[in-house]
Design a protein around this motif. Structure first.
Motif, PDB file in Angstrom:
ATOM      1  N   ASN A  25       0.819  -1.009  -0.106  1.00  0.00           N
ATOM      2  CA  ASN A  25      -0.011   0.062  -0.029  1.00  0.00           C
ATOM      3  C   ASN A  25       0.884   1.211  -0.008  1.00  0.00           C
ATOM      4  N   LEU A  26       1.987   1.184   0.480  1.00  0.00           N
ATOM      5  CA  LEU A  26       3.001   2.195   0.618  1.00  0.00           C
ATOM      6  C   LEU A  26       4.218   2.342  -0.445  1.00  0.00           C
TER       7      LEU A  26
ATOM      8  N   THR B 177       2.953   5.332   9.913  1.00  0.00           N
ATOM      9  CA  THR B 177       2.163   4.534   9.051  1.00  0.00           C
ATOM     10  C   THR B 177       0.706   3.981   9.988  1.00  0.00           C
ATOM     11  N   ARG B 178       0.903   3.897  11.158  1.00  0.00           N
ATOM     12  CA  ARG B 178      -0.101   3.281  12.108  1.00  0.00           C
ATOM     13  C   ARG B 178      -0.280   1.914  11.412  1.00  0.00           C
ATOM     14  N   HIS B 179       0.308   1.019  11.256  1.00  0.00           N
ATOM     15  CA  HIS B 179       0.498  -0.091  10.448  1.00  0.00           C
ATOM     16  C   HIS B 179      -0.198  -1.125  11.569  1.00  0.00           C
ATOM     17  N   ILE B 180      -1.371  -1.963  11.185  1.00  0.00           N
ATOM     18  CA  ILE B 180      -1.791  -2.901  11.975  1.00  0.00           C
ATOM     19  C   ILE B 180      -2.006  -4.198  11.231  1.00  0.00           C
TER      20      ILE B 180
ATOM     21  N   LEU C 105      -7.274   7.570   5.351  1.00  0.00           N
ATOM     22  CA  LEU C 105      -7.123   6.056   5.943  1.00  0.00           C
ATOM     23  C   LEU C 105      -6.368   6.164   7.586  1.00  0.00           C
ATOM     24  N   ARG C 106      -6.804   5.725   8.365  1.00  0.00           N
ATOM     25  CA  ARG C 106      -5.906   5.864   9.621  1.00  0.00           C
ATOM     26  C   ARG C 106      -4.862   4.925   9.708  1.00  0.00           C
ATOM     27  N   ASN C 107      -4.880   3.940   8.875  1.00  0.00           N
ATOM     28  CA  ASN C 107      -3.893   2.803   9.142  1.00  0.00           C
ATOM     29  C   ASN C 107      -3.246   2.573   7.693  1.00  0.00           C
ATOM     30  N   SER C 108      -2.091   2.563   7.342  1.00  0.00           N
ATOM     31  CA  SER C 108      -1.932   2.236   6.060  1.00  0.00           C
ATOM     32  C   SER C 108      -1.937   0.823   5.572  1.00  0.00           C
ATOM     33  N   HIS C 109      -1.962  -0.163   6.685  1.00  0.00           N
ATOM     34  CA  HIS C 109      -2.147  -1.613   6.408  1.00  0.00           C
ATOM     35  C   HIS C 109      -2.806  -2.082   7.465  1.00  0.00           C
ATOM     36  N   LEU C 110      -3.952  -2.948   7.109  1.00  0.00           N
ATOM     37  CA  LEU C 110      -4.763  -3.585   8.048  1.00  0.00           C
ATOM     38  C   LEU C 110      -4.862  -4.968   8.346  1.00  0.00           C
ATOM     39  N   THR C 111      -4.555  -5.814   7.389  1.00  0.00           N
ATOM     40  CA  THR C 111      -4.744  -7.330   7.657  1.00  0.00           C
ATOM     41  C   THR C 111      -3.532  -8.053   7.291  1.00  0.00           C
ATOM     42  N   ALA C 112      -3.362  -9.190   8.199  1.00  0.00           N
ATOM     43  CA  ALA C 112      -2.412 -10.225   8.117  1.00  0.00           C
ATOM     44  C   ALA C 112      -2.878 -11.508   8.496  1.00  0.00           C
TER      45      ALA C 112
END
Length: 607
Positions: free
Chosen positions: A281-282, A363-366, A448-455
């Motif tokens: 995404n980034l 990034t606020r990556h989760i 968007l609050r978070n650059s990535h959200l799922t894993a």
């Protein structure tokens, strides 16, 4: 009165030894409910208002193991200890100098001391035998320096710190790639590392066409007259650089060497580097060349991610009946609360290094995912290898993904987008363009609050905590087995375990014959593993930790096809486990049969 949620002794043991808050003899968490309240209160405290309301919402999804935050969150939130709540870190680019190498070692030690697992790309270190003209010394190569990291990790363990977990990567065109591939053939070498080779599209094309492949390294000290050169994108560089060609070999020869190593001793794994970067995404600001220890979180230098998993078994109604169903609406509601909760972790957490804090807050990556998938399928009467099972799994992960993105849009409207957000470039991302129109419109309007959200993480320890549900998206390894568990004093104890779905079946149906859906990994072809991973990948913006279990007698030529199919199916990486004398065992069937653990077992993941 709260009903005791622990149905197995191993679950209570995991809570008591790993997540229960105590200071010496002072026990703060009298029950697991106290642990849930502690976590919920701590993460709600970063809200600007309505703390009590959010505490209750967070508590509601934690109760009865519906949502399982990563282990560092469970162990650290609300304790007042100077620890990180993040499981996963990728360390900074290692500078090819003694100062740079030992600076990197120090940063890794500080991170692991606080409980974080770390990933490193060693491709920036010059190959063995290369000369550094500035000081006239001869390089010993990246594998030799990895042994220093391995020793450091062992030393930290001896001090009582959290057990270490590390990932090392190396490019497929680095001159020392063959030494890297062979490094763990010796069962005593680099045991605290997981290894993965960074495989490029160009290399896979060379393999398919049976072409030669150049092993290269950036020409920092000039190139001798007449030397062969090539331009390559290289780790730690934003643009392609001129490299010296050290030698050439057949791409298929190198590929076979890699395949033979992982066939014989389960490492290295394979990461498809270009795909990881293309789908990032980034993409407009990051060059990724490493992952966290289990491989599900590709990150840039100093990147960090906190993890959490929705326990699908908690959302099955009327299991083992014709009316059995998965409550997707309840999963969506849980995912919405979990997304906000994980976003709050970023503000509640400490970080070992300032650079990690800056990257995480930028990034606020989760990484929100699922666990208990295999048991859920069994409870619904679906065979893991069937198309219907993959469709159900895809629906569940899509519900989590789309809810997480919609929630993150709402959080951006409420609290602001992540600082590194660049609207037009972000919306051009390949993954973003696969999302529903309303989500893309929301991102365009609010960010968007978070650059990535799922894993999808391996969830080894937290799945044991949740009464031994199946881990992540993995099939059930064994329905009855013995697991060795690492204790705080460094010793191991053995626990006899029964799979969650089997225990539930026996409670309701006694010794009745098991339905066909009760299938373990030994009964599944590798193709079934690949198909499940491919079914979920479209809903995962980070990556997936997945081990494909392969029988000991599986033909080597068939084994190689697993990795080639993984590449052709669009996966970001592939890891297999075939029983072997080098890797050993963590799980053992009741009959004594050797059982393949996940590549990152409970002992090797930074839970």
């Amino acid at each position: 009165m709260l009903i005791d949620p622990f149905l197995t002794e191993i679950s209570r043991h995991i809570w008591d030894s790993k997540y229960r808050f105590r200071d010496g003899s002072a026990v703060h968490d009298r029950t697991v409910d106290d642990s849930w309240r502690r976590i919920a209160r701590s993460l709600a405290s970063v809200e600007k208002s309505d703390w009590a309301r959010w505490e209750n919402h967070f508590y509601s999804v934690l109760r009865d193991f519906r949502f399982l935050p990563g282990g560092r969150i469970q162990a650290g939130a609300g304790t007042g200890r100077r620890v990180t709540l993040f499981n996963c870190f990728v360390m900074g680019t290692i500078e090819d100098s003694m100062d740079g190498i030992f600076d990197g070692l120090k940063e890794g030690a500080l991170t692991m001391q606080q409980g974080g697992g770390v990933g490193y790309d060693f491709s920036t270190l010059r190959p063995r035998g290369a000369t550094a003209k500035s000081v006239g010394t001869v390089a010993s190569g990246p594998v030799s320096f990895m042994q220093i990291w391995d020793a450091m990790c062992g030393t930290l363990l001896s001090t009582g710190a959290r057990r270490g977990a590390m990932m090392a990567t190396l490019r497929c065109d680095h001159p020392d790639i063959e030494a890297f591939i062979d490094a763990k053939r010796d069962s005593q070498v680099l045991r605290r590392f997981n290894l993965s080779v960074l495989v490029t599209d160009a290399f896979m094309e060379a393999v398919h066409r049976d072409q030669d492949w150049a092993l290269v390294f950036p020409a920092e000290d000039g190139i001798p007259a007449g030397s062969d050169t090539a331009k390559r994108q290289w780790s730690g560089r934003s643009e392609p650089v001129r490299c010296r060609v050290y030698r050439r070999l057949r791409a298929r020869e190198l590929w076979d060497k890699l395949m033979r190593a992982t066939y014989e001793y389960a490492e290295p794994g394979v990461l498809f580097l270009d795909r990881i970067n293309q789908q990032n995404n980034l993409w407009y600001r990051e060059q990724i060349s490493a992952t966290n220890p289990c491989g599900e979180i590709p990150l840039p230098p100093y990147g960090a991610c906190n993890l959490g998993s929705i326990n699908l078994t908690a959302f099955v109604h009327d299991p083992f009946t014709d009316g059995a169903r998965l409550d997707l609406d309840a999963i969506r509601k849980t995912a919405a609360v979990a997304t906000r909760m994980m976003d709050n972790v970023i503000d509640a957490s400490l970080f070992p290094l300032d650079k990690q804090a800056a990257q995480a807050r930028g990034t606020r990556h989760i990484g929100l995912g699922l666990t208990g998938l295999a048991d859920t399928l069994i409870m619904l009467g679906l065979h893991y290898a069937d198309e219907a099972a993959r469709e159900l799994a895809s629906q569940a992960m899509q519900a989590i993904c789309h809810t997480a993105y919609r929630t993150s849009v709402g959080l951006a409207e409420e609290k602001g987008a992540f600082p590194f957000f660049e609207r037009e470039k972000f919306l051009q991302g390949k993954f973003i363009q696969t999302l529903p129109g309303d989500i893309q419109d929301g991102i365009a309007r609010f960010g968007l609050r978070n650059s990535h959200l799922t894993a999808i993480a391996p969830t080894g320890t937290i799945s044991l905590l949740a009464n031994n549900v199946s881990s992540g998206l993995e099939p059930v390894y064994e329905f009855n087995y013995v697991r060795r568990v690492l204790e705080l004093d460094g010793s191991y104890t053995e626990h006899k375990l029964t799979d969650y779905a089997l225990r539930l079946w026996r409670e309701r149906h006694g010794d009745d014959a098991l339905p066909a859906a009760f299938v373990d990994t030994h009964a599944l072809a590798p193709a079934a593993h690949l198909a499940m991973q491919a079914a979920l990948q479209p809903h995962v913006d980070n990556s997936i930790s997945k081990t494909i279990n392969v029988p000991r007698d599986y033909r080597f030529e068939d084994f190689k096809e697993i990795y080639e199919r993984a590449y052709d199916m669009g996966l970001k990486g592939c890891t297999t486990f075939r029983p072997n004398p080098v890797t050993g065992e963590i799980l053992r069937g009741e009959t004594g049969q050797e059982t393949g653990p996940h590549c990152c077992t409970v002992e090797r993941e930074a839970d």
